[in-house]
Design an enzyme around this catalytic site. Structure first.
Site, PDB file in Angstrom:
ATOM      1  N   TYR A 126     -16.635  55.271 -28.302  1.00 17.28           N
ATOM      2  CA  TYR A 126     -15.878  56.662 -28.198  1.00 17.28           C
ATOM      3  C   TYR A 126     -16.943  57.031 -29.537  1.00 17.28           C
ATOM      4  O   TYR A 126     -17.825  58.144 -30.171  1.00 17.28           O
ATOM      5  CB  TYR A 126     -15.197  57.310 -28.677  1.00 17.28           C
ATOM      6  CG  TYR A 126     -13.931  56.938 -27.744  1.00 17.28           C
ATOM      7  CD1 TYR A 126     -14.224  56.505 -26.543  1.00 17.28           C
ATOM      8  CD2 TYR A 126     -12.785  57.698 -28.042  1.00 17.28           C
ATOM      9  CE1 TYR A 126     -13.524  56.595 -25.441  1.00 17.28           C
ATOM     10  CE2 TYR A 126     -12.090  57.247 -27.178  1.00 17.28           C
ATOM     11  CZ  TYR A 126     -11.950  57.167 -26.274  1.00 17.28           C
ATOM     12  OH  TYR A 126     -11.069  57.324 -24.880  1.00 17.28           O
ATOM     13  N   LYS A 171      -9.444  42.669 -28.438  1.00 18.82           N
ATOM     14  CA  LYS A 171     -10.107  41.448 -27.390  1.00 18.82           C
ATOM     15  C   LYS A 171     -10.928  40.612 -27.938  1.00 18.82           C
ATOM     16  O   LYS A 171     -12.061  40.533 -27.177  1.00 18.82           O
ATOM     17  CB  LYS A 171     -10.715  42.576 -26.013  1.00 18.82           C
ATOM     18  CG  LYS A 171     -10.906  41.561 -25.090  1.00 18.82           C
ATOM     19  CD  LYS A 171      -9.302  41.646 -23.730  1.00 18.82           C
ATOM     20  CE  LYS A 171     -10.092  40.585 -22.982  1.00 18.82           C
ATOM     21  NZ  LYS A 171      -8.561  40.286 -22.219  1.00 18.82           N
ATOM     22  N   ASP A 202      -4.213  43.935 -23.709  1.00 15.25           N
ATOM     23  CA  ASP A 202      -4.390  43.509 -22.409  1.00 15.25           C
ATOM     24  C   ASP A 202      -2.428  43.024 -22.117  1.00 15.25           C
ATOM     25  O   ASP A 202      -1.690  43.521 -22.076  1.00 15.25           O
ATOM     26  CB  ASP A 202      -4.334  43.006 -21.650  1.00 15.25           C
ATOM     27  CG  ASP A 202      -5.574  41.562 -21.837  1.00 15.25           C
ATOM     28  OD1 ASP A 202      -4.980  40.907 -23.191  1.00 15.25           O
ATOM     29  OD2 ASP A 202      -5.975  40.776 -21.202  1.00 15.25           O
ATOM     30  N   ASP A 226      -6.490  55.108 -28.219  1.00 18.60           N
ATOM     31  CA  ASP A 226      -6.567  55.735 -27.242  1.00 18.60           C
ATOM     32  C   ASP A 226      -5.238  55.467 -26.165  1.00 18.60           C
ATOM     33  O   ASP A 226      -4.198  56.560 -25.628  1.00 18.60           O
ATOM     34  CB  ASP A 226      -8.165  56.237 -26.918  1.00 18.60           C
ATOM     35  CG  ASP A 226      -7.908  57.290 -26.177  1.00 18.60           C
ATOM     36  OD1 ASP A 226      -6.392  58.545 -26.061  1.00 18.60           O
ATOM     37  OD2 ASP A 226      -8.252  57.964 -25.385  1.00 18.60           O
ATOM     38  N   ASP A 230      -0.833  56.450 -25.458  1.00 18.88           N
ATOM     39  CA  ASP A 230      -0.508  57.176 -23.912  1.00 18.88           C
ATOM     40  C   ASP A 230       0.365  56.384 -22.994  1.00 18.88           C
ATOM     41  O   ASP A 230       1.564  56.666 -22.782  1.00 18.88           O
ATOM     42  CB  ASP A 230      -1.559  57.498 -22.357  1.00 18.88           C
ATOM     43  CG  ASP A 230      -1.881  58.842 -22.792  1.00 18.88           C
ATOM     44  OD1 ASP A 230      -2.109  59.144 -24.041  1.00 18.88           O
ATOM     45  OD2 ASP A 230      -3.038  60.172 -22.122  1.00 18.88           O
TER      46      ASP A 230
HETATM   47 MG    MG Z   1      -5.705  60.272 -25.212  1.00 16.08          MG
END
Ligand code: MG
Ligand code: NAI
Length: 334
Positions: A126, A171, A202, A226, A230
């Site tokens: 990002y 990772k 993962d 991020d 969720d």
């Molecule tokens: Mg988000």
């Protein structure tokens, strides 16, 4: 205290007003400085944020933020990512805790859990180094020593205030930038005397769903943090319950984990608790611990009473929840 208030777009307009009502109910001495940024502004003016808006934010003690809609336009630059980078809000702290209430969704964890995701917030995928051409698009992932060490330091500090257990998420079996992040995090954990283990991202997603109770503090790069956030919100019961703090050396921004939820925006049914708990994190940051405690008590009260919005399987509106919270706090303060 001067608070820049950004409602943003969509449900941001519905969940931030209740959060402000709750801050007033606990009698926080604060000045509200409204700032308009986001998709609505972009549609109207062609700019989602002006440079002056950042100056206004810099002039405040902190920011309370709703959510912003991102249009499907490759030329559009995310406002929130820009704010995080420009104000150097490098630590995104996201607590996830199971609630002791029946929630009518199938993904709520069966065992109680309580963990915090500490997400690097200014670099990684990002970081904004991107280009898009006719035949290919590139997003650069840069991980720096400074960025990794300071996020690891923050995560270790939080871990020490808790169970002293850190999980480093990466990772590194595939990505060199992750090996770099991993090694720096391990160095910091060793220096700070924090017990650590590590997980490939993962496998981490899988294990968080199966055994969330095993975790205390997770540290992750920007995108991984991020995505895991969720997923974790689903274990709590709803994105509408999950707050976050974006903390830097100088500034701080508090926001729900969720986005602008266009599917429910304007219907008056958004769950305001994520925004209200974000305001509670703001109170904690401002060392207003008694007021923060009142907010938590009020949130517990409405949930125990079953005053739940539809995301939690209830029938209450955003306003019903907000009135109940404010009424409860007013009674406590009598
Ligand atoms: Mg988000
Ligand atoms: P979202 O988080 O807005 O919504 C995901 C799901 O959660 C939807 O079903 C929504 O109805 C539900 N939900 C979210 N907040 C809720 C609340 N307070 N109460 C009840 N249910 C709630 O994610 P989505 O749909 O992927 O993104 C929508 C827009 O928001 C996009 O433009 C996206 O770019 C933007 N976004 C903005 C963020 C921010 O400003 N921090 C973060 C995430 C997405």
């Amino acid at each position: 205290m001067k608070v820049a208030v950004i409602e943003g777009d969509g449900v941001g307009h519905e969940v931030i007003p209740p959060a402000l009502k709750v801050l007033k109910a606990v009698e926080l001495d604060f000045e509200i400085v409204p700032v308009e940024v986001g998709y609505g502004k972009w549609e109207r003016t062609g700019r989602a944020m002006d440079d002056n808006d950042l100056d206004v934010m810099r002039d405040c003690d902190c920011i309370l933020f709703g959510a912003i809609t991102t249009p499907n336009d490759p030329n559009y630059q995310s406002v929130l990512l820009r704010i995080r980078r420009e104000l150097d809000l490098y630590a995104n702290v996201r607590p996830f805790r199971s609630l002791n209430i029946p929630i009518d969704t199938p993904y709520v964890a069966k065992e109680p859990f309580d963990f915090i995701i500490v997400r690097e917030n200014t670099e990684g995928l990002y970081g904004g180094k991107e280009d898009i051409g006719e035949d290919r698009a590139t997003s650069m992932r840069t991980i720096t020593r400074k960025g990794s060490e300071r996020i690891a330091r923050t995560a270790c500090k939080i871990a020490k205030e808790r169970k002293n257990r850190l999980t480093i998420v990466h990772k590194a079996n595939v990505l060199k930038s992750c090996s770099f992040f991993r090694e720096l995090c391990i160095d910091v954990a060793q220096e700070d005397g924090v017990q650590y283990n590590e997980a490939l991202v993962d496998a981490m997603a899988y294990n968080l769903i199966l055994t969330p109770q095993k975790y205390d503090v997770l540290v992750a790069t920007n995108l991984f943090g991020d995505i895991l956030s969720d997923l974790s919100a689903a274990l709590v019961g709803s994105l509408g319950l999950c707050p976050s703090a974006n903390i830097g050396e100088k500034y701080a921004l508090f926001e729900p984990v969720h986005g602008s939820a266009p599917d429910i925006a304007g219907k008056g049914i958004a769950n305001p608790l994520a925004a209200i708990l974000s305001a509670k994190m703001m109170l904690e940051w401002a060392e207003e611990h008694e007021k923060a405690g009142l907010v938590q008590q009020a949130v517990n009260y409405v949930l125990e009473k079953g005053i739940k919005t539809t995301d939690l399987g209830g029938h209450a509106s955003t306003k019903d929840v907000s009135y109940a919270l404010v009424g409860y706090i007013a009674n406590l303060r009598k």
